[in-house]
Design an enzyme around this catalytic site. Structure first.
Site, PDB file in Angstrom:
ATOM      1  N   ASN A 134      -4.051  39.065   6.940  1.00  0.00           N
ATOM      2  CA  ASN A 134      -2.859  39.927   6.917  1.00  0.00           C
ATOM      3  C   ASN A 134      -1.785  39.538   7.929  1.00  0.00           C
ATOM      4  OD1 ASN A 134      -3.752  41.824   4.830  1.00  0.00           O
ATOM      5  ND2 ASN A 134      -5.322  42.359   6.333  1.00  0.00           N
ATOM      6  N   ARG A 181       5.137  43.187   7.377  1.00  0.00           N
ATOM      7  CA  ARG A 181       3.927  44.023   7.489  1.00  0.00           C
ATOM      8  C   ARG A 181       4.154  45.083   8.575  1.00  0.00           C
ATOM      9  NH1 ARG A 181      -1.932  42.498  10.218  1.00  0.00           N
ATOM     10  NH2 ARG A 181      -2.899  44.500   9.742  1.00  0.00           N
ATOM     11  N   ASP A 202     -19.191  33.171  16.421  1.00  0.00           N
ATOM     12  CA  ASP A 202     -20.075  32.021  16.634  1.00  0.00           C
ATOM     13  C   ASP A 202     -19.305  30.708  16.539  1.00  0.00           C
ATOM     14  OD1 ASP A 202     -22.200  33.666  17.078  1.00  0.00           O
ATOM     15  OD2 ASP A 202     -23.200  33.295  15.166  1.00  0.00           O
ATOM     16  N   HIS A 235      -3.377  40.073  20.425  1.00  0.00           N
ATOM     17  CA  HIS A 235      -3.060  41.116  19.446  1.00  0.00           C
ATOM     18  C   HIS A 235      -1.640  41.583  19.690  1.00  0.00           C
ATOM     19  CE1 HIS A 235      -7.137  41.316  17.976  1.00  0.00           C
ATOM     20  NE2 HIS A 235      -7.534  41.232  19.234  1.00  0.00           N
ATOM     21  N   LEU A 236      -0.854  41.601  18.638  1.00  0.00           N
ATOM     22  CA  LEU A 236       0.538  42.042  18.766  1.00  0.00           C
ATOM     23  C   LEU A 236       0.615  43.487  19.238  1.00  0.00           C
ATOM     24  CD1 LEU A 236       1.314  40.458  15.391  1.00  0.00           C
ATOM     25  CD2 LEU A 236       2.820  40.003  17.317  1.00  0.00           C
ATOM     26  N   SER A 237      -0.175  44.333  18.612  1.00  0.00           N
ATOM     27  CA  SER A 237      -0.145  45.760  18.926  1.00  0.00           C
ATOM     28  C   SER A 237      -1.120  46.067  20.053  1.00  0.00           C
ATOM     29  CB  SER A 237      -0.518  46.573  17.681  1.00  0.00           C
ATOM     30  OG  SER A 237      -1.841  46.267  17.271  1.00  0.00           O
ATOM     31  N   ARG A 265      -4.510  52.625  19.559  1.00  0.00           N
ATOM     32  CA  ARG A 265      -4.606  52.870  18.126  1.00  0.00           C
ATOM     33  C   ARG A 265      -5.973  53.467  17.779  1.00  0.00           C
ATOM     34  NH1 ARG A 265      -2.658  47.805  14.932  1.00  0.00           N
ATOM     35  NH2 ARG A 265      -2.434  49.403  13.322  1.00  0.00           N
ATOM     36  N   ARG A 310     -10.448  49.998  16.373  1.00  0.00           N
ATOM     37  CA  ARG A 310      -9.812  48.782  16.903  1.00  0.00           C
ATOM     38  C   ARG A 310     -10.111  48.551  18.382  1.00  0.00           C
ATOM     39  NH1 ARG A 310      -6.104  47.618  12.673  1.00  0.00           N
ATOM     40  NH2 ARG A 310      -5.380  49.525  11.687  1.00  0.00           N
TER      41      ARG A 310
HETATM   42  C1  DQA Z   1      -3.887  42.940  15.197  1.00  0.00           C
HETATM   43  C2  DQA Z   1      -4.620  44.249  15.475  1.00  0.00           C
HETATM   44  C3  DQA Z   1      -5.772  44.443  14.518  1.00  0.00           C
HETATM   45  O1  DQA Z   1      -6.443  45.668  14.764  1.00  0.00           O
HETATM   46  C4  DQA Z   1      -5.259  44.452  13.075  1.00  0.00           C
HETATM   47  O2  DQA Z   1      -6.345  44.552  12.172  1.00  0.00           O
HETATM   48  C5  DQA Z   1      -4.428  43.266  12.769  1.00  0.00           C
HETATM   49  C6  DQA Z   1      -3.422  42.870  13.749  1.00  0.00           C
HETATM   50  C7  DQA Z   1      -2.656  42.792  16.101  1.00  0.00           C
HETATM   51  O3  DQA Z   1      -2.166  41.673  16.216  1.00  0.00           O
HETATM   52  O4  DQA Z   1      -2.187  43.777  16.677  1.00  0.00           O
HETATM   53  O5  DQA Z   1      -4.514  42.678  11.697  1.00  0.00           O
HETATM   54  O6  DQA Z   1      -4.760  41.869  15.464  1.00  0.00           O
END
Ligand code: DQA
Length: 142
Positions: free
Chosen positions: A11, A18, A86, A99-101, A106, A110
């Protein structure tokens, strides 16, 4: 020429469209350009790989043992990507989880990362800037 591996999981290929309020408006191509800009002075290039499936991410890691280091955003595979974990355990160079967020702000699911204990460092919640910071960290480490 030395290559830095920029690895993004499920994703993340649709960044920019997104959930922009969560992940920002930069595309993955923008992010790859930012990372390339950060490491250019060292003479590094960026090998950017994004895959939707865990197996393909593992293959990308195995195919890139000769890179200088890696920046890894596993997406939701952070939660239960044991095979990815692994594969990263066998990656012979330093790597940073990004992680961007701010995953800690959240949903509860996560809050665990199965790969974080193996990372040289983790950057969370800084948006696309996090990738730049991870690149700088790798420059300092390698
Ligand atoms: C993410 C955070 C994850 O929890 C989420 O499933 C993503 C993006 C981020 O970059 O913040 O796909 O990895």
């Amino acid at each position: 020429m030395s290559e830095l591996l920029l690895l993004n999981g499920p994703n993340l290929g649709i960044l920019g469209r997104r959930e922009p309020s969560v992940y920002g408006t930069d595309t993955l191509a923008d992010i790859a350009d930012m990372v390339a800009d950060e490491v250019a002075d060292r003479g590094w290039k960026v090998t950017s790989v994004q895959r939707e499936s865990e197996g393909e991410l593992i293959t990308a890691i195995q195919d890139n043992y000769d890179t200088v280091g890696a920046i890894v955003n596993p997406g939701a595979l952070m939660i239960a990507g044991w095979s990815l974990r692994d594969a990263l355990a066998s990656y012979p160079r330093p790597w940073i989880e990004v992680h961007l967020s701010n995953v800690w702000a959240r949903e509860q699911f996560r809050h665990e990362s199965v790969i974080a204990p193996l990372a040289s460092g983790v950057v969370v919640g800084m948006g696309a800037l996090g990738y730049r910071l991870a690149a700088r960290a790798l420059l300092a480490m390698v």
